[in-house]
Write an enzyme that holds these catalytic residues in place. Structure first.
Site, PDB file in Angstrom:
ATOM      1  N   ASP A   1      49.501  32.630  17.021  1.00 59.19           N
ATOM      2  CA  ASP A   1      50.001  34.546  17.160  1.00 59.19           C
ATOM      3  C   ASP A   1      48.646  34.770  17.278  1.00 59.19           C
ATOM      4  OD1 ASP A   1      51.504  35.781  15.401  1.00 59.19           O
ATOM      5  OD2 ASP A   1      50.421  35.638  13.115  1.00 59.19           O
TER       6      ASP A   1
ATOM      7  N   HIS B   1      55.114  29.267  12.294  1.00 62.13           N
ATOM      8  CA  HIS B   1      55.193  31.322  12.969  1.00 62.13           C
ATOM      9  C   HIS B   1      54.533  30.963  14.014  1.00 62.13           C
ATOM     10  CE1 HIS B   1      55.116  35.290  13.415  1.00 62.13           C
ATOM     11  NE2 HIS B   1      53.973  35.531  13.135  1.00 62.13           N
TER      12      HIS B   1
HETATM   13 ZN   LIG Z   1      52.863  37.047  13.772  1.00 63.99          ZN
END
Ligand SMILES: [Zn+2]
Length: 366
Positions: free
Chosen positions: A176, A275
């Site tokens: 991320d 994610h």
């Molecule tokens: Zn993110």
């Protein structure tokens, strides 16, 4: 407002990171309130409940109540906890756990007009320091990004806790965080080209660029150290990159192609990664879209392979390839963050860039 737009930065008031810092929670709570209420997930809370309670007790601000039932950050959950915490006269919220618990706690505090302190139990997200909460339906469909009036007053990152959580969280967090240097740069250029809109500060952008160099320098070592149970300097450096540097000063905004591509992939049957892992793949796709030099793309890909982040479509799961164009179209939804790229991006361009990334990823594995 000047034509060039107002420069904006949103930051947590205080950030503390290191082994054992959770023991200082009570002393900080006492500066801002008397009746703390904890918002958490069940597993996370069971790991830190004793430490939180004893720190609060020692400071003379015992826990007024808690809700450890968060599994998803939904409107119903937020409203339910607001009602409960209000009935207990809570005057400060402590958010503890992963991204969902922390986001829920921030939204609860916003609605109650009280401060929030966040204490993450793992490293998969940077939600702890951000002034937003991502709200979903019960079955994990995105509803809205709820922007808050301020960031948490304190982010308490105890590396004795986050550094000993399963390595996969650190890897997801690095995935991320990898996006931030690329997305924040694209977003900043895009905003500069518009009149009268909010602008990123150079200071915030600089820290996001620093995040990238920290990941490249220490990411591989940090993964090895967490695997081996070592709380090394590399681990501390990478935790800071994820928790503080990525997203620094943007409050929740500043995304561009990488996150839009992630959102596109969420509609593809068979997607099996989390994610941060999908965002890492989306980051490489964004680099391809930007026609970055091949050496730069290959360096990031090699790093991804070393830390265990996906570089090929098959690394993302058993994807139904018939849906890739649907994903590319969704990534270009005008309401998504693809609109913060400095040039127009079409679904065809995204589709081609995904294929090109996959091809480069394959050659990286030969
Ligand atoms: Zn993110």
């Amino acid at each position: 407002m000047p034509d060039s737009g107002v420069r904006k930065v949103i930051l947590p008031a205080r950030y503390l990171q290191g082994p054992g810092v959770l023991s200082q929670l009570g002393a900080f709570v006492k500066q801002h309130g008397e009746r703390p209420f904890v918002v958490s997930g069940k597993t996370s809370f069971s790991k830190v409940k004793a430490r939180i309670q004893s720190s609060l007790l020692a400071a003379g601000v015992p826990m007024a109540g808690y809700d450890d039932s968060v599994v998803e950050c939904t409107r119903a959950k937020i409203d339910g906890i607001v009602a409960r915490a209000t009935s207990m006269d809570a005057d400060i919220i402590i958010g503890c756990g992963g991204g969902k618990a922390v986001d829920t706690s921030k939204a609860v505090a916003e609605k109650m007009h009280v401060p929030v302190i966040t204490a993450p139990t793992q490293c998969a997200t940077n939600a702890d320091g951000m002034a937003d909460a991502v709200i979903f339906t019960e079955d994990h469909k995105f509803i809205e990004d709820f922007y808050l009036s301020r960031a948490p007053i304190l982010v308490l990152v105890d590396t004795d806790i986050v550094g000993r959580a399963p390595t996969q969280y650190l890897v997801q967090g690095m995935g991320d965080a990898l996006a931030c240097a690329f997305e924040k740069s694209a977003y900043s250029i895009c905003q500069k080209s518009k009149k009268g809109v909010e602008q990123a500060t150079s200071a915030a952008l600089e820290v996001n660029l620093k995040c990238f160099s920290t990941l490249m320098a220490y990411g591989v070592q940090a993964k090895k150290d967490v695997d081996a149970g070592r709380l090394s300097e590399a681990v501390e450096a990478v935790v800071e990159a994820i928790k503080l540097q990525s997203g620094f000063g943007f409050g929740g905004g500043g995304c561009a192609a990488a996150h839009a591509i992630h959102n596109g992939f969420t509609v593809v049957p068979g997607i099996a990664r989390k994610h941060g892992e999908i965002v890492a793949f989306g980051t490489i796709v964004q680099m391809v879209l930007e026609k970055r030099p091949m050496g730069e793309i290959e360096r990031v890909m090699r790093w991804c392979v070393e830390v265990g982040l996906p570089t090929r479509l098959k690394d993302l799961g058993r994807l139904d390839s018939a849906y890739l164009m649907v994903a590319a179209e969704k990534a270009c939804d005008p309401n998504d963050t693809m609109s913060f790229m400095p040039f127009p991006v079409s679904p065809k361009m995204v589709y081609d860039a995904i294929q090109e990334t996959d091809r480069l990823g394959e050659s990286m594995h030969q």
